[in-house]
Enzyme design. Sequence first.
Site, PDB file in Angstrom:
ATOM      1  N   CYS A 270       3.993  70.617  47.228  1.00  0.00           N
ATOM      2  CA  CYS A 270       2.595  70.496  47.644  1.00  0.00           C
ATOM      3  C   CYS A 270       1.919  69.716  46.544  1.00  0.00           C
ATOM      4  O   CYS A 270       2.069  70.054  45.350  1.00  0.00           O
ATOM      5  CB  CYS A 270       1.948  71.874  47.801  1.00  0.00           C
ATOM      6  N   THR A 271       1.190  68.672  46.938  1.00  0.00           N
ATOM      7  CA  THR A 271       0.659  67.770  45.905  1.00  0.00           C
ATOM      8  C   THR A 271      -0.469  68.406  45.091  1.00  0.00           C
ATOM      9  O   THR A 271      -0.896  67.839  44.091  1.00  0.00           O
ATOM     10  CB  THR A 271       0.186  66.451  46.548  1.00  0.00           C
ATOM     11  N   HIS A 272      -0.943  69.566  45.507  1.00  0.00           N
ATOM     12  CA  HIS A 272      -1.914  70.291  44.688  1.00  0.00           C
ATOM     13  C   HIS A 272      -1.255  70.990  43.492  1.00  0.00           C
ATOM     14  O   HIS A 272      -1.898  71.222  42.470  1.00  0.00           O
ATOM     15  CB  HIS A 272      -2.609  71.386  45.516  1.00  0.00           C
TER      16      HIS A 272
ATOM     17  N   SER B  47      -5.124  66.136  52.378  1.00  0.00           N
ATOM     18  CA  SER B  47      -6.108  67.031  52.992  1.00  0.00           C
ATOM     19  C   SER B  47      -7.288  67.285  52.043  1.00  0.00           C
ATOM     20  O   SER B  47      -8.338  67.737  52.491  1.00  0.00           O
ATOM     21  CB  SER B  47      -5.437  68.365  53.321  1.00  0.00           C
TER      22      SER B  47
ATOM     23  N   CYS C  12       0.636  64.112  50.938  1.00  0.00           N
ATOM     24  CA  CYS C  12       0.417  65.504  51.320  1.00  0.00           C
ATOM     25  C   CYS C  12       1.704  65.978  51.989  1.00  0.00           C
ATOM     26  O   CYS C  12       2.144  65.378  52.971  1.00  0.00           O
ATOM     27  CB  CYS C  12      -0.755  65.560  52.298  1.00  0.00           C
ATOM     28  N   ASN C  13       2.297  67.011  51.424  1.00  0.00           N
ATOM     29  CA  ASN C  13       3.563  67.504  52.000  1.00  0.00           C
ATOM     30  C   ASN C  13       3.351  68.053  53.400  1.00  0.00           C
ATOM     31  O   ASN C  13       4.194  67.882  54.282  1.00  0.00           O
ATOM     32  CB  ASN C  13       4.126  68.614  51.114  1.00  0.00           C
ATOM     33  N   THR C  14       2.229  68.734  53.601  1.00  0.00           N
ATOM     34  CA  THR C  14       1.982  69.347  54.907  1.00  0.00           C
ATOM     35  C   THR C  14       1.869  68.268  55.984  1.00  0.00           C
ATOM     36  O   THR C  14       2.468  68.375  57.062  1.00  0.00           O
ATOM     37  CB  THR C  14       0.702  70.209  54.849  1.00  0.00           C
TER      38      THR C  14
ATOM     39  N   GLU D 119      -8.331  74.310  44.879  1.00  0.00           N
ATOM     40  CA  GLU D 119      -9.513  73.604  45.409  1.00  0.00           C
ATOM     41  C   GLU D 119     -10.808  74.198  44.836  1.00  0.00           C
ATOM     42  O   GLU D 119     -11.799  73.511  44.685  1.00  0.00           O
ATOM     43  CB  GLU D 119      -9.543  73.677  46.942  1.00  0.00           C
TER      44      GLU D 119
ATOM     45  N   TYR E 160      -4.865  72.216  55.004  1.00  0.00           N
ATOM     46  CA  TYR E 160      -4.058  71.963  56.201  1.00  0.00           C
ATOM     47  C   TYR E 160      -2.889  72.966  56.302  1.00  0.00           C
ATOM     48  O   TYR E 160      -2.303  73.130  57.350  1.00  0.00           O
ATOM     49  CB  TYR E 160      -3.435  70.559  56.134  1.00  0.00           C
ATOM     50  N   GLY E 161      -2.558  73.568  55.162  1.00  0.00           N
ATOM     51  CA  GLY E 161      -1.311  74.327  55.032  1.00  0.00           C
ATOM     52  C   GLY E 161      -1.124  75.464  56.016  1.00  0.00           C
ATOM     53  O   GLY E 161      -0.001  75.839  56.330  1.00  0.00           O
TER      54      GLY E 161
HETATM   55  N1  DGL Z   1      -1.779  68.925  49.262  1.00  0.00           N
HETATM   56  C1  DGL Z   1      -1.199  69.322  50.466  1.00  0.00           C
HETATM   57  C2  DGL Z   1       0.310  69.355  50.442  1.00  0.00           C
HETATM   58  O1  DGL Z   1       0.900  68.605  49.702  1.00  0.00           O
HETATM   59  C3  DGL Z   1      -1.765  70.334  51.348  1.00  0.00           C
HETATM   60  C4  DGL Z   1      -2.677  71.364  50.928  1.00  0.00           C
HETATM   61  C5  DGL Z   1      -3.332  71.982  52.115  1.00  0.00           C
HETATM   62  O2  DGL Z   1      -4.205  71.323  52.674  1.00  0.00           O
HETATM   63  O3  DGL Z   1      -2.950  73.094  52.489  1.00  0.00           O
HETATM   64  O4  DGL Z   1       0.916  70.102  51.178  1.00  0.00           O
END
Ligand code: DGL
Length: 275
Positions: free
Chosen positions: A192-194, A11, A73-75, A158, A42-43
């Site tokens: 979450c990859t962030h 995302s 992206c996990n979401t 972000e 996206y979360g």
């Molecule tokens: N990096 C994303 C994940 O792994 C999502 C972050 C987001 O867009 O909320 O869930």
Amino acid sequence: MKKSPIGVFDSGYGGLTVLKSIKQRLPEYDYIYIGDNARTPYGNRSFETVYDYTLQAVKTFFDMGCELVILACNTASAKALRSIQQKDLPLIDPHKRVLGVIRPSAEIIGTETRNNHVGIFGTPGTVNSESYLIEIAKLFPAITVTQEACPIWVPLIENNQFDNEGGHFFVKQHVTALIEKDPKIDTIILGCTHYPLLQNIIQQYLPKQTKILSQGELVANSLVQYMQRHPEMEKSCSKGGSVHFYTTDDPSIFDERAKIFLGENIKSKRIKLLT
Ligand code: DGL
């Protein structure tokens, strides 16, 4: 032979943490990264919206020649992967593949925890989908999984506002909440990859012996194994060692922030996702 890079999607910036690990393990392939920064995060979005956005990205990768796409992206993995694999791929092209990040993480967790108490930090979307609970229960039914949704962490990352007093406040809040729910947790997945950008801060507020797993490395290892099991896919991926970056928002902002995630300078282009 047709050039077929591997697509890596997120995302926003988070998937860059996965791309970095994948590139270290498999530097020979060509990669295309797309960050949907215009519509991140996206979360907090509904299943339908995350599915629509992710499918648009997947179709864009296919249009660019990719045979294999990783939802870094996990979401998106939690809310869109299954529908895309089961419903869309057979219609679009049954030979193409889309893989996610949750299954590889679930596969490894049973070998890492010593006491079968595992914690997951994730976006509200990932946590509410219960994807981690479901996947881990299938493989390791004896493991107790406790989740904590951290809606503010992605916006903090972000906007590069995590390593200050305010950022620490929100990290500590969720770390404390998770450990209060299950004080026995010995292993944590940053779902979450962030979140790898928060890893050092998270670790400060965790009990000393708690282990944090790096999802980028898990996904990279899993991709290495996938390529060994699927030589036909391995052969169809082009090998030029290139990476092309695309964002749905402003490329100059993307390039600036991507440095924080990748530790190197890049030059991205703007892209519109196929609808
Ligand atoms: N990096 C994303 C994940 O792994 C999502 C972050 C987001 O867009 O909320 O869930």
